[in-house]
Design a protein around this motif. Structure first.
Motif, PDB file in Angstrom:
ATOM      1  N   ALA A  32       7.103   2.423   2.391  1.00  8.76           N
ATOM      2  CA  ALA A  32       5.861   2.436   3.166  1.00  8.76           C
ATOM      3  C   ALA A  32       4.984   3.618   2.769  1.00  8.76           C
ATOM      4  O   ALA A  32       3.755   3.490   2.647  1.00  8.76           O
ATOM      5  CB  ALA A  32       6.181   2.479   4.659  1.00  8.76           C
ATOM      6  N   ALA A  33       5.610   4.787   2.552  1.00  7.78           N
ATOM      7  CA  ALA A  33       4.840   5.960   2.131  1.00  7.78           C
ATOM      8  C   ALA A  33       4.240   5.747   0.742  1.00  7.78           C
ATOM      9  O   ALA A  33       3.087   6.133   0.478  1.00  7.78           O
ATOM     10  CB  ALA A  33       5.739   7.196   2.140  1.00  7.78           C
ATOM     11  N   ALA A  34       5.010   5.128  -0.157  1.00  6.71           N
ATOM     12  CA  ALA A  34       4.504   4.857  -1.504  1.00  6.71           C
ATOM     13  C   ALA A  34       3.330   3.885  -1.460  1.00  6.71           C
ATOM     14  O   ALA A  34       2.356   4.039  -2.213  1.00  6.71           O
ATOM     15  CB  ALA A  34       5.626   4.296  -2.373  1.00  6.71           C
ATOM     16  N   ASP A  35       3.402   2.887  -0.575  1.00  3.49           N
ATOM     17  CA  ASP A  35       2.295   1.935  -0.447  1.00  3.49           C
ATOM     18  C   ASP A  35       1.017   2.642   0.004  1.00  3.49           C
ATOM     19  O   ASP A  35      -0.085   2.329  -0.476  1.00  3.49           O
ATOM     20  CB  ASP A  35       2.658   0.831   0.544  1.00  3.49           C
ATOM     21  CG  ASP A  35       3.699  -0.139  -0.011  1.00  3.49           C
ATOM     22  OD1 ASP A  35       3.871  -0.166  -1.249  1.00  3.49           O
ATOM     23  OD2 ASP A  35       4.325  -0.855   0.790  1.00  3.49           O
ATOM     24  N   LYS A  36       1.150   3.584   0.930  1.00  5.26           N
ATOM     25  CA  LYS A  36      -0.026   4.333   1.384  1.00  5.26           C
ATOM     26  C   LYS A  36      -0.612   5.161   0.243  1.00  5.26           C
ATOM     27  O   LYS A  36      -1.835   5.247   0.084  1.00  5.26           O
ATOM     28  CB  LYS A  36       0.354   5.237   2.555  1.00  5.26           C
ATOM     29  CG  LYS A  36       0.681   4.489   3.838  1.00  5.26           C
ATOM     30  CD  LYS A  36       1.043   5.460   4.957  1.00  5.26           C
ATOM     31  CE  LYS A  36       1.382   4.703   6.241  1.00  5.26           C
ATOM     32  NZ  LYS A  36       1.767   5.631   7.342  1.00  5.26           N
ATOM     33  N   ALA A  37       0.269   5.759  -0.561  1.00  4.28           N
ATOM     34  CA  ALA A  37      -0.211   6.555  -1.694  1.00  4.28           C
ATOM     35  C   ALA A  37      -0.916   5.672  -2.720  1.00  4.28           C
ATOM     36  O   ALA A  37      -1.959   6.052  -3.273  1.00  4.28           O
ATOM     37  CB  ALA A  37       0.961   7.291  -2.341  1.00  4.28           C
TER      38      ALA A  37
END
Length: 326
Positions: free
Chosen positions: A305-310
């Motif tokens: 999820a954090a990678a998707d936001k980045a």
């Protein structure tokens, strides 16, 4: 009248489909995409507006697709989506297969076809029907409804009863959401290295996972297509597998893709291209997820999820798996 158009796409593949759908949209606003290469168009209004019959409209679509995009197509036409799709399977490039709207025309089209030709009748159901001598569509159509329901069950019996008579209650759904998405990884040459095979599969599952999560969707199954060299030239194999639960989690997709690849036994094959399709798409908020007490799984999903936001903020290549970074 419904047109079922299957575009004979080249290496550009699914990327061309939106433009080709636009050609159909010039004839009718009621167009339903069926990726990777097919569309349904309800042209009943267009028949009156343009003063042409279904075969003439199909010829117009074919000419425009060839002239503007260099893509040929096969087209079937029928009074409902099921018959149009069945007609398209029998059509050839340059020739439109039209199923007449009359009862006699529909009966003539369906008669003597094997029962498995009906949509929704798989091999298992066909074997069951064949044990009762119902091995063709005309024989199923002649069977009483009660008999089919005793053999197949109430719901399935009714559906087969209707379809054998050319009845389809489905409609063309305007601007329907895509039910599948796909990605492809061609190699510049026939590739023998299994590690490069797995690297390509990893990049495919990462791409599909990111695309599904970005659109709030999950898939129910994956289909893997492998094009490889053999003594006859190049052969294409396709295998599909249903997931344990609907998901867009890249790690789960990768696990299934690797399993299908291993099952094919092509580790020493000279592979030219891989294609992976996520099928049975649906809204993520409606999908059930089996809870686990595995902290590693929870951590992986939080990192994802954090990678998707980045990626959404800085671009798709800002975060990639280590195996793809080299």
């Amino acid at each position: 009248m419904i047109l079922c158009v299957r575009f004979l796409l080249d290496a550009r593949g699914e990327a061309l489909l939106p433009d080709l759908l636009g050609l159909l949209g010039e004839l009718t606003p009621v167009v339903e995409a069926a990726p990777p290469d097919t569309a349904l168009a309800d042209v009943r209004g267009a028949l009156r507006y343009f003063g042409r019959d279904a075969e003439q409209l199909a010829a117009l679509v074919r000419v425009r697709a060839l002239a503007l995009h260099g893509v040929d197509c096969v087209i079937g036409a029928g009074p409902n989506p099921m018959l149009a799709r069945m007609a398209a399977r029998e059509a050839e490039p340059g020739v439109t297969r039209v199923v007449p709207g009359s009862a006699d025309g529909i009966r003539e089209f369906l008669d003597r076809k094997p029962v498995v030709a009906l949509e929704g009748v798989g091999r298992s159901m066909a074997r069951t029907l064949c044990t009762y001598g119902l091995d063709s569509v005309d024989r199923v159509a002649a069977a009483p409804l009660g008999t089919l329901q005793r053999i197949l069950g109430a719901k399935a019996g009714r559906e087969v009863y209707d379809k054998a008579r050319g009845v389809d209650r489905g409609t063309v759904v305007r601007n329907a959401a895509a039910r599948s998405i796909a990605a492809e990884r061609p190699f510049s040459r026939d590739e023998l290295d299994p590690s490069r095979h797995r690297r390509a599969l990893l990049s495919l599952t990462e791409e599909l996972g990111v695309r599904m999560r970005g659109s709030g969707q999950v898939c129910r199954s994956l289909a893997l297509t492998v094009r490889y060299a053999d003594r006859t030239g190049h052969t294409t194999l396709t295998r599909s597998r249903t997931l344990r639960e609907p998901t867009a989690h890249s790690a789960s997709l990768t696990e299934v893709a690797y399993a299908m690849y291993e099952a094919l036994g092509l580790q020493r094959a000279r592979v030219r291209a891989f294609a992976l399709r996520a099928e049975g798409l649906g809204p993520a908020e409606q999908a059930a997820r089996q809870l686990t007490f595995d902290p590693a799984d929870d951590k992986a999903r939080r990192l994802e999820a954090a990678a998707d936001k980045a990626r959404a903020r800085f671009g798709e290549r800002v975060v990639v798996p280590g195996a793809l970074a080299a």
